[in-house]
Design a protein around this motif. Structure first.
Motif, PDB file in Angstrom:
ATOM      1  N   ARG A  56      -4.510   5.904  -8.110  1.00  0.00           N
ATOM      2  CA  ARG A  56      -3.847   4.641  -8.410  1.00  0.00           C
ATOM      3  C   ARG A  56      -2.343   4.732  -8.146  1.00  0.00           C
ATOM      4  N   TRP A  70      -1.157   2.108 -16.560  1.00  0.00           N
ATOM      5  CA  TRP A  70      -2.050   2.814 -15.652  1.00  0.00           C
ATOM      6  C   TRP A  70      -3.164   3.503 -16.431  1.00  0.00           C
ATOM      7  N   SER A  78     -11.541   1.663 -12.870  1.00  0.00           N
ATOM      8  CA  SER A  78     -10.572   1.139 -13.833  1.00  0.00           C
ATOM      9  C   SER A  78     -10.459   2.029 -15.062  1.00  0.00           C
ATOM     10  N   ARG A 128      -1.730   4.373  -4.525  1.00  0.00           N
ATOM     11  CA  ARG A 128      -1.844   2.978  -4.120  1.00  0.00           C
ATOM     12  C   ARG A 128      -0.612   2.178  -4.565  1.00  0.00           C
ATOM     13  N   ASP A 129      -0.250   2.310  -5.832  1.00  0.00           N
ATOM     14  CA  ASP A 129       0.817   1.476  -6.383  1.00  0.00           C
ATOM     15  C   ASP A 129       2.191   1.834  -5.841  1.00  0.00           C
ATOM     16  N   LEU A 130       2.369   3.088  -5.442  1.00  0.00           N
ATOM     17  CA  LEU A 130       3.676   3.494  -4.920  1.00  0.00           C
ATOM     18  C   LEU A 130       3.654   3.658  -3.404  1.00  0.00           C
TER      19      LEU A 130
END
Lengths: 317, 317
Positions: free
Chosen positions: B196, B148, B285, B199-201
């Motif tokens: 992030r 990440w 990013s 979003r990812d979790l």
């Protein structure tokens, strides 16, 4: 009684919306996470969930994040239509099924994160058989559990396993937002790690462990049993039998863990099994013990042919 | 208008109960996580939260998990009474304050997990000053973020920092269960990592980034500014000034990132600052860029005396 037809969701936003509408009606939500190809063991989790919550959601998702490239993601069995029929057979059925296509799809174009997964349907004499294929193991992102005994038992030599489990369970918790989640004690290590994760990360979710369901011959139910030949299956009974024997031995005073595990390892090896681990651990901390004094779990993983089976028994003396 | 008195919670169960009762009344909840010693920057986050949610919760908790043993947990300033007064001064105030004593206390007796933290009050000419002391850095458990970009910028040479941030933010999300959480863009890297993570979790939480608040001389507000001597403070203005200069340079076509950072590093170093990092990165990013084409953030961390300051500016050309 009319059989309840579950609502099926494939989109996470729709799933969460449904959950929130249930909660706003004052209903408590129970979640049973599965990887599909359901058997009586899963159905017992659904029955357990009904004891703790007013509506029950079953998730069906083969989580690529918990398989490493050498493992059996590609042959993990799947039968969505059959799963729904089985869920409808449970008393009170289930209220919703969450069957997402891909929970790791963030629509980014970054090569390093692309994961190619596709499903092949093969027509066999037994009907359609679904096979998952994967081009690249791509779920490198995720939760890493630190100091959560993630490197023993089912985590030994499988660095991605509990990272994958913790990540997917967190995602499912955040999407379904349940009050209660039910996990099978067959995955003893997983159940304890999730209990700990919920405590350490303060999820407002009660974790219920549900007892192992066995076939009449004693074999713990598992989606992977379908891959056992009749001979392998017969040999695999050595696992549950030797665990039961260890429990009765402990009850009559044989409490030396090395002796107990040696006997079990010998029995399973003689039956043709290949031991992955056989350990007697303290139930909550999962720390290995030398002598049974407090409640322990005797946990085993062993290979029969190409199938890795796990089983365990709780022992209190 | 009567000044709203916030409800103060120190127990997580009480906090969650309150949140759930708000939600069951159909109210949306905004969370502003802070480490206390509030300044106008924090208050602007509260104002931002009011734009997105009907009730606002501010958490005040100095998270030991994001400090490594060499860092300034022990001198992190604190003034709970003053914080509450400041929160009451914000238009519409805040509805609840969550100020837990210790979010890592699981009442276990295991030596390896015990964390000793105590607070010392010191009477100075400016009044009481609170100092946190710690016997052992004990929050080894927690979330590890994988891939990440946790090892660049504010995570470089600080292996525990984003693990600590991710863990505490997850805990706060799970306790407060907000609809929206507001983070300052001053901690640009943190803000992006949390976006992030959400979003990812699959957290069902909207993350809002709020603009940096500056003193009239341009210095980005920070609780740590209180440790700067008047001379250091004057020198530290080189950070915001050089960032503004870089932005205007970029606008007139100087888009080579090496040249831009060289100039900034030189300016700050000449002013007596010690650069920790100075990097121009892609906004989402956080990847380093060589030439400004797409929107970027120019992020800086630098030491003035014993104080580490961070600042950044978003540049779109």
């Amino acid at each position: 009684m009319a059989v309840k037809e579950p609502v099926i969701f494939t989109e996470k936003d729709e799933m969460r919306k449904w959950s929130r509408s249930m909660r706003s009606q004052g209903k408590t939500i129970g979640l049973v996470p599965t990887m599909g190809y359901l058997h009586q063991g899963h159905l017992s989790l659904v029955e357990e969930a009904h004891k703790h919550a007013e509506v029950v959601v079953v998730s069906i998702y083969v989580n690529p994040g918990q398989f490493s490239p050498s493992e059996d993601l590609s042959t993990y069995p799947s039968d969505f239509h059959g799963d729904i029929l089985k869920l409808k057979s449970v008393p009170r059925g289930v209220d919703a099924v969450f069957a997402p296509k891909n929970l790791y799809d963030y629509r980014e174009n970054k090569k390093s994160e692309i994961m190619l997964i596709w499903k092949i349907r093969i027509l066999t004499r037994k009907g359609w058989f679904h096979v998952w294929r994967r081009g690249e193991w791509g779920t490198k992102q995720g939760l890493e559990l630190r100091d959560w005994r993630e490197d023993i038992l089912c985590g030994k030599n499988r660095p991605v396993f509990f990272r994958g489990v913790a990540t997917i369970v967190t995602k499912l918790f955040n999407i379904v937002e349940p009050d209660v989640a039910v996990f099978g004690k067959k995955d003893y290590h997983q159940w304890r790690i999730i209990q700990r994760m919920v405590r350490d990360l303060d999820f407002g979710i009660e974790i219920v462990g549900s007892d192992i369901v066995r076939d009449s011959d004693g074999l713990a139910l598992s989606s992977r049993n379908v891959h056992l030949s009749p001979e392998e299956r017969e040999k695999a009974l050595s696992i549950s039998r030797s665990l039961l024997k260890a429990k009765s031995d402990a009850k009559i005073g044989l409490v030396n863990c090395k002796e107990l595990t040696d006997t079990v390892v010998q029995t399973i090896t003689q039956a043709g099994g290949r031991i992955d681990y056989a350990e007697i651990v303290e139930q909550e901390s999962l720390e290995a013990v030398e002598e049974i004094k407090n409640p322990v779990a005797f946990c085993i993983a062993a290979w029969f042919g190409k199938v890795r089976l796990i089983d365990n028994i709780e022992i209190s003396i």
